[in-house]
Design an enzyme around this catalytic site. Sequence first.
Site, PDB file in Angstrom:
ATOM      1  N   GLN A  49       0.868   0.997  -9.077  1.00 51.25           N
ATOM      2  CA  GLN A  49       0.435  -0.020 -10.575  1.00 51.25           C
ATOM      3  C   GLN A  49      -0.813  -0.503 -10.210  1.00 51.25           C
ATOM      4  OE1 GLN A  49       4.308  -1.545 -10.026  1.00 51.25           O
ATOM      5  NE2 GLN A  49       4.817  -1.368 -12.187  1.00 51.25           N
ATOM      6  N   HIS A  60      -2.769  -6.523  -4.347  1.00 51.37           N
ATOM      7  CA  HIS A  60      -3.339  -5.650  -3.204  1.00 51.37           C
ATOM      8  C   HIS A  60      -2.700  -4.235  -3.595  1.00 51.37           C
ATOM      9  CE1 HIS A  60       0.431  -5.497  -0.750  1.00 51.37           C
ATOM     10  NE2 HIS A  60       0.387  -6.962  -0.969  1.00 51.37           N
ATOM     11  N   HIS A  62      -0.938  -0.935  -3.322  1.00 49.58           N
ATOM     12  CA  HIS A  62       0.197  -0.436  -2.481  1.00 49.58           C
ATOM     13  C   HIS A  62       0.991   0.749  -3.332  1.00 49.58           C
ATOM     14  CE1 HIS A  62       1.612  -3.598  -5.127  1.00 49.58           C
ATOM     15  NE2 HIS A  62       2.851  -3.006  -5.097  1.00 49.58           N
ATOM     16  N   HIS A  64       4.614   2.409  -3.875  1.00 49.73           N
ATOM     17  CA  HIS A  64       6.020   2.379  -4.036  1.00 49.73           C
ATOM     18  C   HIS A  64       6.478   3.880  -3.742  1.00 49.73           C
ATOM     19  CE1 HIS A  64       6.507  -1.557  -6.385  1.00 49.73           C
ATOM     20  NE2 HIS A  64       5.244  -1.097  -6.821  1.00 49.73           N
TER      21      HIS A  64
END
Length: 120
Positions: A49, A60, A62, A64
């Site tokens: 996202q 920050h 990332h 998933h």
Amino acid sequence: HVLVCPKREVKRFVDLTTEEATDLWISAHKIGKQLENYHNASSLTFTIQDGPQAGQSVPHVHIHILPRKDGDFVNNDEIYDAIDEKEKELKKKLDLDKERKDRSMDERAHEAAEYRKFSF
């Protein structure tokens, strides 16, 4: 459900260097294999996202990684609603202005050792 983050903290995926973006996806690839084996899953969902309008609640970058099994959601796309709901719960619990308490080194080492058992 695992989050994979680059070493350098940046807000957006586009802010990563090409090398960092490559490293992030190579790491996600390796971790995904281990997660799938560890959880006896048949598939993986990888999602980013990227930015607040995309639903990013933690500032920050990332990825998933979610291990998936047949029938875990009636409609496959419901997983995105579940991610959104968990992110909202996390945001309520996590005060980003305060330092959060990480798992201990022993806890992280144990978890890493468990995942390494499934390395290729």
